[in-house]
Design a protein around this motif. Sequence first.
Motif, mmCIF file in Angstrom:
data_model
loop_
_atom_site.group_PDB
_atom_site.id
_atom_site.type_symbol
_atom_site.label_atom_id
_atom_site.label_comp_id
_atom_site.label_asym_id
_atom_site.label_seq_id
_atom_site.Cartn_x
_atom_site.Cartn_y
_atom_site.Cartn_z
ATOM 1 N N SER A 30 0.777 -1.218 0.007
ATOM 2 C CA SER A 30 -0.092 0.018 -0.096
ATOM 3 C C SER A 30 0.840 1.286 -0.090
ATOM 4 C CB SER A 30 -0.952 -0.032 1.198
ATOM 5 O OG SER A 30 -0.210 -0.108 2.411
ATOM 6 N N THR A 31 2.086 1.077 0.477
ATOM 7 C CA THR A 31 2.952 2.349 0.611
ATOM 8 C C THR A 31 4.244 2.329 -0.809
ATOM 9 O OG1 THR A 31 4.325 1.346 2.180
ATOM 10 C CG2 THR A 31 2.607 2.661 2.863
ATOM 11 N N PHE A 32 4.022 1.279 -1.546
ATOM 12 C CA PHE A 32 5.104 1.166 -2.456
ATOM 13 C C PHE A 32 4.533 1.935 -3.693
ATOM 14 C CE2 PHE A 32 7.235 -1.270 0.523
ATOM 15 C CZ PHE A 32 7.459 -2.713 0.036
ATOM 16 N N ALA A 33 5.579 2.398 -4.163
ATOM 17 C CA ALA A 33 5.211 2.856 -5.579
ATOM 18 C C ALA A 33 5.159 1.470 -6.470
ATOM 19 C CB ALA A 33 6.334 3.718 -6.261
ATOM 20 N N MET A 34 4.203 1.595 -7.597
ATOM 21 C CA MET A 34 4.010 0.401 -8.554
ATOM 22 C C MET A 34 4.257 1.012 -9.812
ATOM 23 S SD MET A 34 1.448 -2.023 -6.656
ATOM 24 C CE MET A 34 1.955 -3.362 -7.516
ATOM 25 N N GLY A 35 4.552 0.200 -10.879
ATOM 26 C CA GLY A 35 4.717 0.842 -12.049
ATOM 27 C C GLY A 35 4.658 -0.210 -13.104
ATOM 28 N N TRP A 36 4.899 0.374 -14.425
ATOM 29 C CA TRP A 36 4.981 -0.686 -15.762
ATOM 30 C C TRP A 36 6.225 -0.310 -16.549
ATOM 31 C CZ3 TRP A 36 1.767 -4.802 -16.212
ATOM 32 C CH2 TRP A 36 0.502 -4.801 -15.372
ATOM 33 N N PHE A 37 6.694 -1.095 -17.026
ATOM 34 C CA PHE A 37 7.667 -0.774 -18.100
ATOM 35 C C PHE A 37 7.205 -1.697 -19.292
ATOM 36 C CE2 PHE A 37 11.552 1.385 -16.441
ATOM 37 C CZ PHE A 37 11.043 1.771 -15.168
ATOM 38 N N ARG A 45 14.173 -1.930 -22.683
ATOM 39 C CA ARG A 45 13.061 -1.865 -21.592
ATOM 40 C C ARG A 45 12.670 -0.397 -21.424
ATOM 41 N NH1 ARG A 45 12.130 -6.552 -16.874
ATOM 42 N NH2 ARG A 45 12.960 -7.542 -18.624
ATOM 43 N N GLU A 46 11.719 0.071 -21.549
ATOM 44 C CA GLU A 46 11.567 1.368 -21.293
ATOM 45 C C GLU A 46 10.346 1.648 -20.257
ATOM 46 O OE1 GLU A 46 10.308 3.184 -25.105
ATOM 47 O OE2 GLU A 46 8.371 2.302 -25.109
ATOM 48 N N PHE A 47 10.280 2.768 -19.647
ATOM 49 C CA PHE A 47 9.279 3.265 -18.564
ATOM 50 C C PHE A 47 7.921 3.490 -19.275
ATOM 51 C CE2 PHE A 47 7.260 5.239 -15.401
ATOM 52 C CZ PHE A 47 6.703 6.386 -15.637
ATOM 53 N N ASP A 90 2.881 0.075 -29.525
ATOM 54 C CA ASP A 90 2.526 -0.162 -28.142
ATOM 55 C C ASP A 90 2.820 -1.647 -28.012
ATOM 56 O OD1 ASP A 90 -0.254 1.988 -28.224
ATOM 57 O OD2 ASP A 90 1.798 2.312 -27.374
ATOM 58 N N SER A 91 3.199 -2.656 -28.996
ATOM 59 C CA SER A 91 3.265 -3.759 -29.039
ATOM 60 C C SER A 91 4.722 -4.268 -28.355
ATOM 61 C CB SER A 91 3.364 -4.555 -30.202
ATOM 62 O OG SER A 91 2.026 -4.431 -31.005
ATOM 63 N N ALA A 92 4.587 -4.989 -27.240
ATOM 64 C CA ALA A 92 5.769 -5.463 -26.155
ATOM 65 C C ALA A 92 5.331 -6.476 -25.259
ATOM 66 C CB ALA A 92 6.190 -3.877 -25.682
ATOM 67 N N VAL A 93 6.385 -6.769 -24.534
ATOM 68 C CA VAL A 93 6.190 -7.259 -23.274
ATOM 69 C C VAL A 93 6.147 -6.399 -22.201
ATOM 70 C CG1 VAL A 93 7.041 -9.102 -21.621
ATOM 71 C CG2 VAL A 93 7.132 -9.247 -24.036
ATOM 72 N N TYR A 94 5.217 -6.390 -21.460
ATOM 73 C CA TYR A 94 4.821 -5.246 -20.363
ATOM 74 C C TYR A 94 5.122 -6.047 -19.099
ATOM 75 C CZ TYR A 94 2.701 -1.889 -23.562
ATOM 76 O OH TYR A 94 2.571 -0.994 -24.650
ATOM 77 N N TYR A 95 6.014 -5.199 -18.059
ATOM 78 C CA TYR A 95 6.111 -5.739 -16.936
ATOM 79 C C TYR A 95 5.698 -4.887 -15.800
ATOM 80 C CZ TYR A 95 9.731 -8.430 -19.776
ATOM 81 O OH TYR A 95 10.470 -9.171 -20.544
ATOM 82 N N THR A 106 12.993 10.848 -8.456
ATOM 83 C CA THR A 106 14.272 10.752 -9.316
ATOM 84 C C THR A 106 14.376 9.403 -10.116
ATOM 85 O OG1 THR A 106 15.385 12.358 -7.992
ATOM 86 C CG2 THR A 106 16.855 10.545 -9.034
ATOM 87 N N TRP A 107 13.794 8.343 -9.371
ATOM 88 C CA TRP A 107 14.018 7.031 -9.782
ATOM 89 C C TRP A 107 12.766 6.380 -10.808
ATOM 90 C CZ3 TRP A 107 18.674 4.812 -9.818
ATOM 91 C CH2 TRP A 107 19.321 5.529 -8.720
ATOM 92 N N TYR A 108 11.756 6.831 -10.829
ATOM 93 C CA TYR A 108 10.585 6.251 -11.483
ATOM 94 C C TYR A 108 10.614 6.013 -12.723
ATOM 95 C CZ TYR A 108 8.527 10.719 -13.500
ATOM 96 O OH TYR A 108 8.570 11.709 -14.371
ATOM 97 N N SER A 109 11.409 6.637 -13.746
ATOM 98 C CA SER A 109 11.391 6.213 -15.021
ATOM 99 C C SER A 109 12.671 5.327 -15.212
ATOM 100 C CB SER A 109 11.470 7.318 -15.708
ATOM 101 O OG SER A 109 12.616 8.100 -15.614
ATOM 102 N N SER A 110 13.476 5.251 -14.225
ATOM 103 C CA SER A 110 15.044 4.301 -14.490
ATOM 104 C C SER A 110 14.515 2.729 -14.076
ATOM 105 C CB SER A 110 15.713 5.182 -13.454
ATOM 106 O OG SER A 110 16.772 4.375 -13.678
#
Length: 127
Positions: A30-37, A45-47, A90-95, A106-110
Amino acid sequence: QVQLIESGGGLVQAGGSMRLSCAASGGSFSTFAMGWFRQAPGKRREFVAAIMGTGGSAYYADSVKGRFTISRDNAKNAVNLQMNTLKPEDSAVYYCTADLLAPPSTWYSSLGGWIYWGQGTQVTVSS
């Protein structure tokens, strides 16, 4: 042990929509950032998008801004990615990713800023 399980990938026509989900287990997210690359064949692999835990601020890659929406369900330890107006590029493997180094701005896109990764789900957009 932390696990991230993605679901919802598949084949869709250009202009269509798709929703990806990621279920997290083994920790309190609940307090963690979450994302997709994402990673297309032969490319790095890209943000794509990220959402913070506290406050829920969201960030997007320029290429998906206005088309993709990231959201989270803290009660279910899950994060979703609603993808609209899909394009062949947009075709790709999404992680799915979780737990971000501080400061998040600072870090979210890295790649190196994220601690946990899912196995990925394939998204294919036909033209």
